[in-house]
Design a protein around this motif. Sequence first.
Motif, PDB file in Angstrom:
ATOM      1  N   TYR A  65      92.926  16.842  -0.836  1.00 20.59           N
ATOM      2  CA  TYR A  65      92.647  16.217   0.430  1.00 20.59           C
ATOM      3  C   TYR A  65      92.264  17.279   1.274  1.00 20.59           C
ATOM      4  O   TYR A  65      92.164  18.465   1.082  1.00 20.59           O
ATOM      5  CB  TYR A  65      93.955  15.654   0.925  1.00 20.59           C
ATOM      6  CG  TYR A  65      95.065  16.870   1.294  1.00 20.59           C
ATOM      7  CD1 TYR A  65      95.806  17.156   0.280  1.00 20.59           C
ATOM      8  CD2 TYR A  65      95.183  17.392   2.516  1.00 20.59           C
ATOM      9  CE1 TYR A  65      96.794  18.376   0.662  1.00 20.59           C
ATOM     10  CE2 TYR A  65      96.261  18.394   2.811  1.00 20.59           C
ATOM     11  CZ  TYR A  65      96.869  19.024   2.017  1.00 20.59           C
ATOM     12  OH  TYR A  65      97.966  19.804   2.056  1.00 20.59           O
ATOM     13  N   TYR A 445     101.031   3.818   2.942  1.00 20.30           N
ATOM     14  CA  TYR A 445     100.051   4.530   2.768  1.00 20.30           C
ATOM     15  C   TYR A 445      98.719   4.206   2.437  1.00 20.30           C
ATOM     16  O   TYR A 445      98.555   2.975   2.128  1.00 20.30           O
ATOM     17  CB  TYR A 445     100.749   5.686   1.623  1.00 20.30           C
ATOM     18  CG  TYR A 445     101.016   5.309   0.268  1.00 20.30           C
ATOM     19  CD1 TYR A 445     100.161   4.640  -0.439  1.00 20.30           C
ATOM     20  CD2 TYR A 445     102.320   5.066   0.056  1.00 20.30           C
ATOM     21  CE1 TYR A 445     100.702   3.787  -1.624  1.00 20.30           C
ATOM     22  CE2 TYR A 445     103.060   4.440  -1.152  1.00 20.30           C
ATOM     23  CZ  TYR A 445     102.215   3.730  -2.062  1.00 20.30           C
ATOM     24  OH  TYR A 445     102.513   3.382  -3.281  1.00 20.30           O
ATOM     25  N   GLN A 516      99.041  11.879   9.947  1.00 17.61           N
ATOM     26  CA  GLN A 516      98.111  11.495   8.803  1.00 17.61           C
ATOM     27  C   GLN A 516      98.669  12.156   7.501  1.00 17.61           C
ATOM     28  O   GLN A 516      98.628  11.460   6.561  1.00 17.61           O
ATOM     29  CB  GLN A 516      96.857  12.098   9.083  1.00 17.61           C
ATOM     30  CG  GLN A 516      96.041  11.157  10.109  1.00 17.61           C
ATOM     31  CD  GLN A 516      95.100  10.027   9.222  1.00 17.61           C
ATOM     32  OE1 GLN A 516      94.410  10.485   8.369  1.00 17.61           O
ATOM     33  NE2 GLN A 516      94.942   9.070  10.136  1.00 17.61           N
ATOM     34  N   MET A 520     100.386  10.073   3.805  1.00 16.38           N
ATOM     35  CA  MET A 520      99.694  10.262   2.429  1.00 16.38           C
ATOM     36  C   MET A 520     101.011  10.044   1.212  1.00 16.38           C
ATOM     37  O   MET A 520     102.023  10.706   1.507  1.00 16.38           O
ATOM     38  CB  MET A 520      98.918  11.530   2.205  1.00 16.38           C
ATOM     39  CG  MET A 520      97.889  11.497   3.313  1.00 16.38           C
ATOM     40  SD  MET A 520      96.640  10.223   2.807  1.00 16.38           S
ATOM     41  CE  MET A 520      96.091  10.225   1.274  1.00 16.38           C
ATOM     42  N   HIS A 524      99.059  12.904  -3.991  1.00 16.27           N
ATOM     43  CA  HIS A 524      98.083  13.175  -3.599  1.00 16.27           C
ATOM     44  C   HIS A 524      98.189  14.691  -2.967  1.00 16.27           C
ATOM     45  O   HIS A 524      97.239  15.535  -2.885  1.00 16.27           O
ATOM     46  CB  HIS A 524      97.400  12.545  -2.338  1.00 16.27           C
ATOM     47  CG  HIS A 524      97.113  11.132  -3.109  1.00 16.27           C
ATOM     48  ND1 HIS A 524      96.348  10.882  -4.073  1.00 16.27           N
ATOM     49  CD2 HIS A 524      97.248   9.770  -2.274  1.00 16.27           C
ATOM     50  CE1 HIS A 524      96.243   9.384  -4.172  1.00 16.27           C
ATOM     51  NE2 HIS A 524      96.694   8.868  -3.237  1.00 16.27           N
ATOM     52  N   TYR A 533      92.690  10.789  -4.470  1.00 14.69           N
ATOM     53  CA  TYR A 533      92.506   9.696  -3.754  1.00 14.69           C
ATOM     54  C   TYR A 533      91.333   9.118  -4.043  1.00 14.69           C
ATOM     55  O   TYR A 533      90.230   9.776  -4.382  1.00 14.69           O
ATOM     56  CB  TYR A 533      92.659  10.303  -2.245  1.00 14.69           C
ATOM     57  CG  TYR A 533      92.666   9.014  -1.391  1.00 14.69           C
ATOM     58  CD1 TYR A 533      93.790   8.262  -1.109  1.00 14.69           C
ATOM     59  CD2 TYR A 533      91.426   8.436  -0.605  1.00 14.69           C
ATOM     60  CE1 TYR A 533      93.716   7.231  -0.195  1.00 14.69           C
ATOM     61  CE2 TYR A 533      91.262   7.386   0.261  1.00 14.69           C
ATOM     62  CZ  TYR A 533      92.511   6.855   0.492  1.00 14.69           C
ATOM     63  OH  TYR A 533      92.298   5.757   1.295  1.00 14.69           O
TER      64      TYR A 533
END
Lengths: 559, 559
Positions: A65, A445, A516, A520, A524, A533
């Motif tokens: 990410y 999510y 945010q 998740m 991830h 992802y």
Amino acid sequence: MDENGSKKKKNSGRGVSGPTNPMVTPLLTDHYQFTMAYAYWKANKHQERAVFDLYFRKNPFGGEYTVFAGLEECVRFISNYKLSEDEIHFIKQNLPASCEDGFFDYLRGIDCSDVEVYAIPEGTVVFPKVPLLRIEGPVAVVQLLETPFVNLINFASLVTTNAARHRFVAGKSKTLLEFGLRRAQGPDGGVSASKYCYIGGFDATSNVAAGRLFGIPLRGTHSHAFVSSYMSFDEIADKALRTKDGSSTCEDFVSLVQKWLNKIKWSNSFRGIFSETNQSELAAFTSYALAFPDNFLALVDTYDVIRSGIPNFCAVALALSDLGYKAVGIRLDSGDLAYLSCETRKLFCSIEKEYELSYFGKMSITASNDLNEETLDALNKQGHEVDAYGIGTYLVTCYAQAALGVVFKLVEINNQPRIKLSEDVSKVSIPCKKRIYRLYGKETYPLVDIITGENEPPPKVGERILCRHPFQESKRAYVVPQHVEELLRCYCAGSSDKKQETLPPLKDIRDRCIKQLEQMRRDHMRRLNPTPYKVSVSAKLYDFIHFLWLNEAPVGELQ
Amino acid sequence: MDENGSKKKKNSGRGVSGPTNPMVTPLLTDHYQFTMAYAYWKANKHQERAVFDLYFRKNPFGGEYTVFAGLEECVRFISNYKLSEDEIHFIKQNLPASCEDGFFDYLRGIDCSDVEVYAIPEGTVVFPKVPLLRIEGPVAVVQLLETPFVNLINFASLVTTNAARHRFVAGKSKTLLEFGLRRAQGPDGGVSASKYCYIGGFDATSNVAAGRLFGIPLRGTHSHAFVSSYMSFDEIADKALRTKDGSSTCEDFVSLVQKWLNKIKWSNSFRGIFSETNQSELAAFTSYALAFPDNFLALVDTYDVIRSGIPNFCAVALALSDLGYKAVGIRLDSGDLAYLSCETRKLFCSIEKEYELSYFGKMSITASNDLNEETLDALNKQGHEVDAYGIGTYLVTCYAQAALGVVFKLVEINNQPRIKLSEDVSKVSIPCKKRIYRLYGKETYPLVDIITGENEPPPKVGERILCRHPFQESKRAYVVPQHVEELLRCYCAGSSDKKQETLPPLKDIRDRCIKQLEQMRRDHMRRLNPTPYKVSVSAKLYDFIHFLWLNEAPVGELQ
């Protein structure tokens, strides 16, 4: 139509301040953007409407990410875009003498008021290949924006992600302090690191300039030099300290400190633990406490943490306690931080018990000294008593990976889609003006991002949609979204009638980022072998990409 | 005594411009510098004369040398040091309310006019433990300078060294272009990288702002987007091109290019080598040549280097040749750069022969695409035909090591030497106000640096002197220097009568750097297992360090 009857909105009329760093000017770009602008102008192609995507190809730090940041600085930059006469003169000097004067008149008129910027909100968790910004405007103008936009987003997103990763390992309960200014890559390497580490979940910075520019809380006490600058108690001119309630004054705080040092050294509980402590260190601590009786936090490793720093700190803290003040705690800047923090905590708790001071055991222990994700992880595995981390070099320079590969690619011109091919499939660009949706499942999510053509119908809640890997034919999945979020929003409307998003305050960007990250799926986010992802394209866009690809690629001849 | 009868020289009267980045202000420092300043002031210790050394402990990038840079920015900073009322107000807000007003009056008066700065000239090759700067002044003021000085020197020295290392691998004959702005750590990460890469031996930059600020030559042509923005020749509005000598005009340069493409495709020498080339690429090249007939350099890898880019380039270059223009060359930005450059050279040479164009074989081949020391080394080993390298990410972010561990240590206060101890011997500081000499042997290269106390007699040419390792008793050697160079020079005289060095122009710093690097013995410079250069102390300083060390270190008790 605004009040003046003019349909054309001027960005510069928006009242957005200029970039934080005054060095961010239209000249902060690559020379070839100006040579290309001239070639476009010369071919009378400069006004052709182009669409560029800004994105990256790979998540940094071996993770899955990235946090998107840097948008506000881009909007500030183009909202105030204007080449000065001096700048135009300099450009002219650096182009061949044969370049025609009309071009420089054209440069004079550029103000980005006809540039549209669509972007994912700053602080959003994002993934490779997804356009973070879509910029539309005259091809020559948008080219000029390429380098500053990539510059402003590359490091911003990288260091925000780095901060988020450090927060993830440290855990929610710890205080994270960014201490990196001195080791940062230049002055605004430091200032922007402070800003973006705050967005990524840090609590405070040591950087006073960043505190002032962005309202980030400031933290810091004293250095080793402060301790070693003292030789003895004789250097303390004024030894008096009023009690916290102001009711009386202790005329000789130095003696009180010395009394306490002797008391703990010879008490039944601590006898034999402490050898002779360093007197100049004790003088420095005492002096610091006289200056900041309500904020006494001492760096305890100048001579020897356990034999000198901690007992000296405790003596001063106990003396302060007599006058009604509660010391804040200590900072460790070397040695075995796990061991030293545990030993310190034990001692604090013993003193709490011995002298019935209910706050003493819970005093704060800050650790610093070249910390990074790995050392935080190691500390967690070992067990420690650290409450706060001061993190510098590895955080602000993104030592584990010093750059994010942000790119800026032409995807459409004159309503014609364009593709950039490459022998490396991961470098092929996704053509067309596009929209991006984040699809959520039954849990809260996100499940997948899907990229579609601009004019395709959006995915609908409860309706099955096919999500395809953009380049691998066999990778596809049906999704029935429970919630659909369109990611690209309009930040500069240009000469269109679109409603512009306002730029949120830093605090809101930080809150968005933290929310945010929490949203998740955990697999991830983990450090070891995280699950990628999924980023997909619609079936229609998939077909179009591959049609265009075949169309543009030369057919080889095996010989 | 100056004309006004005042002995005190004001730095601000020196007419030195402020820092390049206007963000470099007195607030660009750590919060704890202000809390310490308050504590010093409160103890009435703030005016005590202190001496700090700025140095690093380990050469970067696994090498055995470092180039010192960043000095001019430090001198500019302190020559214009002044806290504004707004800044003082902000500091006050961030200190406890109990802090006394007198302190803020004191801050108002600070201007660094009593600070002395001694430094090694910028662009000098330097080594661990040697003070790059010695700063003398009131302890509170010099503390405030710590963070900005370390910030300004850390990245500057690191990226200059990185550039020098890239030059070393590339060799003297190659052109080195710094293309890193978009991937740099923020705007002045980019601007200062351009400046310091130039000092370290690069020839030019793509960064227009840096070109303007520092007079660095600019380079750049066009991007992939320029190529893919073209669809066909119809987009070229004006197809006419005058001959170089101005004697006539070719009304349809496009047809001339197409004629040449057909000619080379079907000539006996090249028949069957080229398949169908990409027409939009040819249109883009033609358009660019019409804009810059005298500076035609094309990026040839948008579609396929050998099958499309190179033949298209050659067609345009040959058409230009008909009109008296010489094309400059090509840039490769992907693929096997060694192979592609050799194939390109072969073709250029064949065309030179076929059409009797004496310059064609020697046209320039530029390579870019994530180059670094390793890839340059690999290219050399493989054999290649590259003339110029465009280097970005790895160069400007110092990807291989993103920070240099520059530190700032108190070595003397009130004429009393101070030492910072550590369980890690490499972290023990060398106390006292010191001088540094570089000793040269019979050959022209430097043999050893020796650090002495301020008042020791200097080493003399032809006289034997004992050079001791500062911490390892058994490591010592006699040296008979043939030439002795004192390294620290006075850049800010403060209130002393010393003569100040003038700040040299950038070009001189670059020349110094290049000369210094050439002067070093080759075994210190090599990439694999380089020999460490020796840094020593005088016998007298050695004894003093160890006396002080024993004096300050606590005696342990084994239990």
